[in-house]
Design a protein around this motif. Sequence first.
Motif, PDB file in Angstrom:
ATOM      1  N   SER A 290       0.811  -1.214   0.000  1.00 57.48           N
ATOM      2  CA  SER A 290       0.000   0.000   0.000  1.00 57.48           C
ATOM      3  C   SER A 290       0.844   1.264   0.000  1.00 57.48           C
ATOM      4  O   SER A 290       0.457   2.277  -0.593  1.00 57.48           O
TER       5      SER A 290
ATOM      6  N   THR B  12      -4.230  -1.310  -0.248  1.00 55.38           N
ATOM      7  CA  THR B  12      -5.342  -0.359  -0.250  1.00 55.38           C
ATOM      8  C   THR B  12      -5.520   0.343  -1.594  1.00 55.38           C
ATOM      9  O   THR B  12      -6.484   1.091  -1.775  1.00 55.38           O
ATOM     10  N   GLY B  13      -4.624   0.108  -2.543  1.00 53.16           N
ATOM     11  CA  GLY B  13      -4.758   0.719  -3.867  1.00 53.16           C
ATOM     12  C   GLY B  13      -6.014   0.287  -4.594  1.00 53.16           C
ATOM     13  O   GLY B  13      -6.496   0.982  -5.501  1.00 53.16           O
TER      14      GLY B  13
ATOM     15  N   LEU C  94      -8.911   0.412  -3.538  1.00 54.01           N
ATOM     16  CA  LEU C  94     -10.048   1.258  -3.173  1.00 54.01           C
ATOM     17  C   LEU C  94     -10.202   2.474  -4.086  1.00 54.01           C
ATOM     18  O   LEU C  94     -11.011   3.354  -3.811  1.00 54.01           O
ATOM     19  N   SER C  95      -9.434   2.530  -5.171  1.00 53.53           N
ATOM     20  CA  SER C  95      -9.573   3.646  -6.110  1.00 53.53           C
ATOM     21  C   SER C  95     -10.903   3.597  -6.866  1.00 53.53           C
ATOM     22  O   SER C  95     -11.349   4.607  -7.418  1.00 53.53           O
ATOM     23  N   ASP C  96     -11.564   2.431  -6.891  1.00 49.57           N
ATOM     24  CA  ASP C  96     -12.874   2.300  -7.518  1.00 49.57           C
ATOM     25  C   ASP C  96     -13.927   2.953  -6.611  1.00 49.57           C
ATOM     26  O   ASP C  96     -14.115   2.526  -5.466  1.00 49.57           O
ATOM     27  N   PRO C  97     -14.637   4.004  -7.089  1.00 44.90           N
ATOM     28  CA  PRO C  97     -15.617   4.708  -6.236  1.00 44.90           C
ATOM     29  C   PRO C  97     -16.696   3.788  -5.671  1.00 44.90           C
ATOM     30  O   PRO C  97     -17.103   3.942  -4.519  1.00 44.90           O
TER      31      PRO C  97
ATOM     32  N   LEU D 208     -15.188   1.857  -2.855  1.00 40.28           N
ATOM     33  CA  LEU D 208     -14.971   2.737  -1.712  1.00 40.28           C
ATOM     34  C   LEU D 208     -16.286   2.995  -0.972  1.00 40.28           C
ATOM     35  O   LEU D 208     -16.334   2.965   0.262  1.00 40.28           O
TER      36      LEU D 208
ATOM     37  N   SER E  80     -10.741  -7.530  -3.929  1.00 39.09           N
ATOM     38  CA  SER E  80     -11.440  -6.273  -3.626  1.00 39.09           C
ATOM     39  C   SER E  80     -12.184  -6.368  -2.300  1.00 39.09           C
ATOM     40  O   SER E  80     -12.110  -5.470  -1.452  1.00 39.09           O
TER      41      SER E  80
END
Length: 441
Positions: free
Chosen positions: A49, A307-308, A310-313, A316, A378
Amino acid sequence: MSTTELGTAFLLAVVVILVLCRLVALLLRPLGQPPVVAEMIAGVLLGPSVLGLVLPSVEHHLFPADLRPMLYVTGQLGLVLFMFQSGYDFRLERIKPVARSAALISAAGSVTPLLLGAGLTWAVHGSVDTSPPGVPLHVTVLFVGVTLAITAFPMLARIITENGLSGTSFGTISLAAGAMDDVAAWIMLAGVVSLARGSAHAVLLAAVGAAGLVVLLAAFIRLRQPLLTATERIGDEQLLLAVLLLLCLAAWYTDRVGLYAVFGAFSLGAAFPRSPRIDRTVEATAPLSRALLLPLFFTYSGLNTDTGLLSDPKLLLFAVGCTAAAVVGKFTACWAAARLGGQPPAVALRIGTLMNARGLMQLIAINVGLSEGIVSPSMFTVLVVVAVVTTVMATPLLRLWDRRDGGVYDAPPPGGEAGGRTVAEAGAPVGVARAAEGGTA
């Protein structure tokens, strides 16, 4: 890597982990976070991360894939030793007055988040990547519900110890409820794994193994006096060896039956005979486990978190929803159950706060799900976020309640005077008070 190379890499990794854990702990101290949270965050910083994103070659050099099993094994030894010490400080005689409340809190704190988590996962199926292809929806839904129902029993014990809450009724109730909660959760997790595998073996083994543990501990308690007599006939080294052998056997047994090693360690500690010599022997195991071995286990979990993703809205937003469901399901349900069980409002708030932390036990559970192919990477990341957020909340909330109430108040003793007691008046052990003041490495 060769054995010699692994040994050298391990020593360097230990130095980096301990130094970073100490630095993060110092940074988080003004925010009221105990060292256990610093160790979790340090692991995330050292993993893909942060370090892996900024300096991937450095991360690979410090923590090669061949090294991670060594970190896990040595860290698990530290966790087992710590849980044995926590169990030894935990007095079985304290459970009887709080057994009804603990059972009610455990049931409410398990069922409510399970239903909320399962319902939310079912609702978002198809719009969020929750499970790998081929995994039935009901398996993933149940898995997420079970992981949200888990309480971070080792972290709960450590937060209670480090904050000097071992002598309070809400600390005792929380430990008892957390133990019941997680035994039930691990049996349910074994059931989900059985569903995924199409076999009832795992859940049957966990249920039978839990019953077997109760029988073994009952027999051990009945033999306390002969065991105490035997300890007076052997030297200090032999006594330490005997304690470590029994501890490893108890941890091995519960791990093999699917209840995880920490429960065997804690249960043995709670049932262990007590004397001044045994007190000194148990205390002798504390510095090594708390200062060196235990941080390795908490850091290991962070090394496997990315944690990368979590870039998908949508993901998130789902992570926020899962966190809210976890907090509402655990904190609110345990608070309400404590009130129904007759606990004062201040005590109920603290019980809900402690039970809401998930930490390492949820991390272990979701790693099981990932290795079994039940959840996607995910979903794994989402559940890691839930574990970290709910654990980080615990100590600041406890201190908020303390400031609001003018001190940490314990429930009045049965038949005693009305009102509350401070932690000092509740009789927290000297070693616990020192740990609360100074923390751990």
